[in-house]
Write an enzyme that holds these catalytic residues in place. Structure first.
Site, PDB file in Angstrom:
ATOM      1  N   SER A 120       0.834  -1.200   0.000  1.00 51.77           N
ATOM      2  CA  SER A 120       0.000   0.000   0.000  1.00 51.77           C
ATOM      3  C   SER A 120       0.863   1.243   0.000  1.00 51.77           C
ATOM      4  O   SER A 120       0.357   2.349  -0.128  1.00 51.77           O
ATOM      5  CB  SER A 120      -0.922   0.006   1.222  1.00 51.77           C
ATOM      6  OG  SER A 120      -0.207  -0.292   2.371  1.00 51.77           O
ATOM      7  N   HIS A 141      -3.857  -4.427  -5.094  1.00 41.26           N
ATOM      8  CA  HIS A 141      -4.023  -3.839  -3.759  1.00 41.26           C
ATOM      9  C   HIS A 141      -5.433  -4.090  -3.232  1.00 41.26           C
ATOM     10  O   HIS A 141      -6.405  -3.583  -3.791  1.00 41.26           O
ATOM     11  CB  HIS A 141      -3.722  -2.335  -3.827  1.00 41.26           C
ATOM     12  CG  HIS A 141      -3.718  -1.665  -2.504  1.00 41.26           C
ATOM     13  ND1 HIS A 141      -4.170  -0.379  -2.319  1.00 41.26           N
ATOM     14  CD2 HIS A 141      -3.349  -2.102  -1.278  1.00 41.26           C
ATOM     15  CE1 HIS A 141      -4.061  -0.052  -1.040  1.00 41.26           C
ATOM     16  NE2 HIS A 141      -3.568  -1.086  -0.399  1.00 41.26           N
ATOM     17  N   GLU A 153      -7.244  -2.444  -6.438  1.00 41.89           N
ATOM     18  CA  GLU A 153      -6.530  -1.512  -7.315  1.00 41.89           C
ATOM     19  C   GLU A 153      -5.462  -2.321  -8.044  1.00 41.89           C
ATOM     20  O   GLU A 153      -4.639  -2.989  -7.403  1.00 41.89           O
ATOM     21  CB  GLU A 153      -5.895  -0.389  -6.487  1.00 41.89           C
ATOM     22  CG  GLU A 153      -6.934   0.588  -5.940  1.00 41.89           C
ATOM     23  CD  GLU A 153      -6.351   1.619  -4.985  1.00 41.89           C
ATOM     24  OE1 GLU A 153      -6.810   2.763  -5.000  1.00 41.89           O
ATOM     25  OE2 GLU A 153      -5.446   1.273  -4.194  1.00 41.89           O
ATOM     26  N   ASN A 191      -6.123   5.259  -0.939  1.00 44.22           N
ATOM     27  CA  ASN A 191      -5.312   5.731   0.188  1.00 44.22           C
ATOM     28  C   ASN A 191      -4.925   7.199   0.024  1.00 44.22           C
ATOM     29  O   ASN A 191      -4.868   7.942   0.995  1.00 44.22           O
ATOM     30  CB  ASN A 191      -4.038   4.898   0.337  1.00 44.22           C
ATOM     31  CG  ASN A 191      -4.294   3.592   1.082  1.00 44.22           C
ATOM     32  OD1 ASN A 191      -5.347   3.417   1.693  1.00 44.22           O
ATOM     33  ND2 ASN A 191      -3.332   2.685   1.027  1.00 44.22           N
TER      34      ASN A 191
HETATM   35  N1  3HC Z   1     -13.269 -10.520   7.924  1.00 45.50           N
HETATM   36  C1  3HC Z   1     -14.307 -11.073   7.275  1.00 45.50           C
HETATM   37  N2  3HC Z   1     -15.569 -10.580   7.298  1.00 45.50           N
HETATM   38  C2  3HC Z   1     -15.772  -9.486   8.059  1.00 45.50           C
HETATM   39  C3  3HC Z   1     -14.745  -8.856   8.781  1.00 45.50           C
HETATM   40  C4  3HC Z   1     -13.442  -9.418   8.681  1.00 45.50           C
HETATM   41  N3  3HC Z   1     -12.410  -8.885   9.312  1.00 45.50           N
HETATM   42  N4  3HC Z   1     -15.261  -7.777   9.411  1.00 45.50           N
HETATM   43  C5  3HC Z   1     -16.568  -7.731   9.110  1.00 45.50           C
HETATM   44  N5  3HC Z   1     -16.861  -8.752   8.290  1.00 45.50           N
HETATM   45  C6  3HC Z   1     -18.147  -9.039   7.675  1.00 45.50           C
HETATM   46  C7  3HC Z   1     -19.141  -9.427   8.711  1.00 45.50           C
HETATM   47  O1  3HC Z   1     -19.095 -10.823   8.970  1.00 45.50           O
HETATM   48  C8  3HC Z   1     -20.438  -9.010   8.058  1.00 45.50           C
HETATM   49  O2  3HC Z   1     -20.806  -9.991   7.109  1.00 45.50           O
HETATM   50  P1  3HC Z   1     -22.346 -10.336   6.774  1.00 45.50           P
HETATM   51  O3  3HC Z   1     -22.900  -9.100   6.117  1.00 45.50           O
HETATM   52  O4  3HC Z   1     -22.225 -11.489   5.859  1.00 45.50           O
HETATM   53  O5  3HC Z   1     -23.010 -10.640   8.058  1.00 45.50           O
HETATM   54  C9  3HC Z   1     -20.061  -7.749   7.281  1.00 45.50           C
HETATM   55  O6  3HC Z   1     -18.659  -7.835   7.099  1.00 45.50           O
HETATM   56  C10 3HC Z   1     -20.425  -6.496   8.011  1.00 45.50           C
HETATM   57  O7  3HC Z   1     -19.784  -6.543   9.291  1.00 45.50           O
HETATM   58  P2  3HC Z   1     -20.402  -6.040  10.654  1.00 45.50           P
HETATM   59  O8  3HC Z   1     -21.898  -6.080  10.572  1.00 45.50           O
HETATM   60  O9  3HC Z   1     -19.728  -6.746  11.767  1.00 45.50           O
HETATM   61  O10 3HC Z   1     -19.888  -4.591  10.794  1.00 45.50           O
HETATM   62  P3  3HC Z   1     -20.083  -3.353   9.864  1.00 45.50           P
HETATM   63  O11 3HC Z   1     -21.377  -3.367   9.130  1.00 45.50           O
HETATM   64  O12 3HC Z   1     -19.759  -2.224  10.733  1.00 45.50           O
HETATM   65  O13 3HC Z   1     -18.938  -3.516   8.779  1.00 45.50           O
HETATM   66  C11 3HC Z   1     -16.771  -3.102   8.003  1.00 45.50           C
HETATM   67  C12 3HC Z   1     -17.630  -3.625   9.139  1.00 45.50           C
HETATM   68  C13 3HC Z   1     -16.971  -3.981   6.778  1.00 45.50           C
HETATM   69  C14 3HC Z   1     -15.338  -3.172   8.459  1.00 45.50           C
HETATM   70  C15 3HC Z   1     -17.241  -1.638   7.668  1.00 45.50           C
HETATM   71  O14 3HC Z   1     -17.293  -0.891   8.837  1.00 45.50           O
HETATM   72  C16 3HC Z   1     -16.334  -0.945   6.676  1.00 45.50           C
HETATM   73  O15 3HC Z   1     -16.423  -1.143   5.493  1.00 45.50           O
HETATM   74  N6  3HC Z   1     -15.446  -0.060   7.189  1.00 45.50           N
HETATM   75  C17 3HC Z   1     -14.495   0.685   6.381  1.00 45.50           C
HETATM   76  C18 3HC Z   1     -13.232  -0.106   6.326  1.00 45.50           C
HETATM   77  C19 3HC Z   1     -12.213   0.520   5.410  1.00 45.50           C
HETATM   78  O16 3HC Z   1     -12.259   1.681   5.047  1.00 45.50           O
HETATM   79  N7  3HC Z   1     -11.221  -0.285   5.012  1.00 45.50           N
HETATM   80  C20 3HC Z   1     -10.161   0.178   4.170  1.00 45.50           C
HETATM   81  C21 3HC Z   1      -9.023   0.666   4.985  1.00 45.50           C
HETATM   82  S1  3HC Z   1      -7.676   1.199   3.998  1.00 45.50           S
HETATM   83  C22 3HC Z   1      -6.944  -0.219   3.492  1.00 45.50           C
HETATM   84  O17 3HC Z   1      -7.274  -1.302   3.854  1.00 45.50           O
HETATM   85  C23 3HC Z   1      -5.817  -0.040   2.546  1.00 45.50           C
HETATM   86  C24 3HC Z   1      -4.527  -0.409   3.165  1.00 45.50           C
HETATM   87  O18 3HC Z   1      -3.553  -0.167   2.202  1.00 45.50           O
HETATM   88  C25 3HC Z   1      -4.204   0.353   4.402  1.00 45.50           C
END
Ligand code: 3HC
Length: 558
Positions: A120, A141, A153, A191
């Site tokens: 990343s 990515h 990406e 990002n």
């Molecule tokens: N692994 C697998 N599945 C997961 C999980 C994980 N770590 N976390 C959540 N889930 C699944 C849940 O099981 C649930 O599945 P379902 O719909 O089948 O029941 C679904 O995702 C939704 O989870 P929750 O209901 O527990 O919680 P939320 O609705 O709050 O969703 C989230 C959680 C998906 C993490 C959501 O909050 C989200 O999209 N957040 C933004 C995360 C983000 O921006 N990520 C990118 C960060 S930057 C990056 O990664 C780039 C790197 O280079 C740094």
């Protein structure tokens, strides 16, 4: 085109294990490689736990889980990757290490195999430069959590074979992901945009503009994003954020990406987010997502005895506030014409006054008369009169922004004055921002928090500054997306896909701009630029392309 049937994943941390799951769910054979048996076991445990959770939620049956796990081989021998058509590395972000891994792969995999990096922060070009066949190297990515977020990406270098890019794009589509192809630039699309926003959010925290909880509420509920910035940085890892932030700053040299000293101090102190059990929040255990109380957790304020509220003004917002305050159990006295002092005197016994006259309209010729009327009606006279009419303990508020200081001075009770900014509801609820001046006391803030909660919204308390929190963070973030478009790095559809499917936004930034109105976004940008927000000026300056779209009345999406 190349057929990809077997893939390798090197490095089985959170991202690597998630990527293994994504490929295995997509029907591919996967070989996961770690350096030690202990790390290999940890990788398998992550895979097991994630698929167990899907079974528990009824999204996968046990046979399906067995099938997915059956496609995965976990090993500590790189040589087991010999048959892989594609290998994705997800090892720590150290260029030498990536060169070593790709150097080894050059001797193991077939000539046609594609080598991909999930980096990343490092440049794909510099990773490729350390290999014998840079034409087969691409970035792939993924976003955390990889099994949930659909964006991939696909980053190409000047040397990447078109055939390689096409194969990776086709594969990403086959496994249910949304690929976006972009050139090799720090932060890529998602990002790069995310970190401009993070830097401003960190500034707000550092300046004591808003608490971590209210900052997160502002963006989750007020802007409708899936998580607030503190929760998200804790999820990503503060060390990772710090590192990515530095790389983006080295590329852009813009103060809007200048590394945050707060983040640096937290990383140095070992506060790395969820993985270390403590970051912006404190967690039940390292690796847990369960927030527990700590010394920064706000105490629940004792209930106040407020029962009578006055609402001053006519118009939709005033109507809505009257009915919501009544539904919240308050006795409401409405004063429609504040110029009528006899009417105003009816507010003598209320504990809170909300001045909710329609905000000054844009100064078009037709509205000029109304604007003048508003200025007169809400001018010195009203606030001086209110200061005299209402009891000494009563709190005075206005929905007209950036007025806390002026109203405080005019009413003679600055400790009991704040501004309320009522936001439109999002899919996650509704926020009312409470802007305080340096004189506003805690009892006033506690009372307003209670009122906002009782009318069914979520309070966010911050200093009374241009854009408060929601607009001051969201609008420059949208403007930054326009700037990226203007720079020719990525198109509207790709940027929208990246933020919607990589960061879980309800829609992409261009869809948001069209929904809000480009003119409104521009107006807020200009207001932020002119006002004292304490945020980097270049983050707030409107993109010329935004101005063009406003002047030509052209939506970004069609
Ligand atoms: N692994 C697998 N599945 C997961 C999980 C994980 N770590 N976390 C959540 N889930 C699944 C849940 O099981 C649930 O599945 P379902 O719909 O089948 O029941 C679904 O995702 C939704 O989870 P929750 O209901 O527990 O919680 P939320 O609705 O709050 O969703 C989230 C959680 C998906 C993490 C959501 O909050 C989200 O999209 N957040 C933004 C995360 C983000 O921006 N990520 C990118 C960060 S930057 C990056 O990664 C780039 C790197 O280079 C740094």
């Amino acid at each position: 085109m190349r057929e990809i049937g077997t893939v390798g994943v090197i490095g089985l941390g959170t991202m690597g294990a998630g990527i293994v799951e994504v490929f295995a769910r997509g029907g591919l054979r996967v070989v996961g490689v770690e350096t030690t048996q202990e790390l290999a076991d940890r990788g398998r445990a992550i895979l097991q736990a994630s698929t167990d959770r899907a079974v528990k939620k009824g999204r996968l049956d046990e046979d399906g889980q067995a099938e997915i796990l059956g496609r995965v081989t976990i090993t500590t021998r790189m040589a087991d990757l010999a048959d892989a058509d594609l290998v994705v590395e997800a090892v720590p972000e150290i260029l030498d290490l990536k060169h070593r891994v790709f150097g080894q792969l050059d001797d193991i995999v077939g000539e046609d195999a594609v080598l991909a990096s999930n980096t990343s922060s490092l440049s794909i070009t510099s990773i490729a430069a350390g290999t014998r066949h840079p034409a087969r190297v691409v970035g792939m990515h993924f976003f955390n959590p990889a099994p949930v977020l659909k964006l991939v990406e696909v980053i190409t270098t000047l040397r990447t074979d078109e055939d390689v890019t096409a194969a990776v794009v086709a594969l990403a589509g086959r496994i249910g992901k949304k690929p976006v192809v972009v050139g090799d630039r720090a932060g890529f699309v998602a990002n790069y945009l995310l970190f401009g926003y993070f830097v401003s959010a960190l500034k707000m925290l550092e300046q004591g503009h808003v608490s971590r909880e209210d900052l997160d509420t502002a963006m989750r509920v007020g802007a409708g994003l899936p998580m607030g910035p503190c929760t998200l940085m804790d999820l990503v890892g503060l060390d990772v954020c710090h590192h990515i932030g530095e790389v983006i700053y080295a590329h852009s040299r813009s103060p809007m990406h200048a590394p945050s000293t707060l983040l640096e101090r937290m990383v140095t102190a070992g506060l790395l987010g969820r993985k270390s059990g403590r970051g912006f929040y404190t967690y039940a255990a390292p690796g847990s997502g369960q927030v527990v109380e700590d010394e920064q957790t706000p105490s629940t304020a004792a209930a106040t005895d407020l029962s009578a509220v006055g609402v001053v003004g006519t118009g939709e917002l005033a109507d809505e506030l009257v009915s919501r305050l009544q539904d919240g159990g308050y006795a409401v006295t409405r004063v429609e014409d504040p110029a009528d002092r006899a009417e105003l005197a009816r507010l003598a016994d209320v504990g809170l006054v909300v001045e909710a006259q329609a905000p000054a309209p844009p100064p078009g010729e037709e509205e000029l008369a109304d604007a003048q009327a508003w200025v007169e009606a809400t001018g010195e006279d009203l606030w001086e009169a209110l200061g005299e009419v209402v009891g000494p303990g009563a709190v005075l508020t206005t929905v007209n922004p950036e007025a806390a200081v002026a109203v405080g001075a005019l009413s003679g009770r600055p400790e009991q004055v704040a501004v309320l900014q009522v936001h439109a509801p999002t899919g996650n609820g509704q926020v009312v921002e409470i802007g305080r001046s340096s004189a506003t006391d805690d009892a006033t803030v506690a009372l307003l928090r209670e009122v906002v909660t009782r009318i069914g919204a979520e309070p966010v308390v911050c200093r009374d500054r241009s854009g408060m929190v929601v607009d001051a963070l969201l609008v420059p973030h949208l403007n930054d997306a326009v700037r990226m478009l203007d720079e020719g790095y990525a198109g509207v559809a790709d940027i929208d896909t990246a933020l919607q499917h990589g960061l879980g936004y309800p829609t992409g930034p261009f869809a948001m701009i069209d929904q809000i109105g480009a003119d409104e976004v521009l107006a807020v940008c200009e207001e932020l630029s002119a006002g004292g927000t304490g945020l980097p000026a270049d983050a707030l300056r409107p993109s010329p392309l935004l101005l063009e779209h406003v002047l030509l009345d052209r939506p970004f999406t069609s």
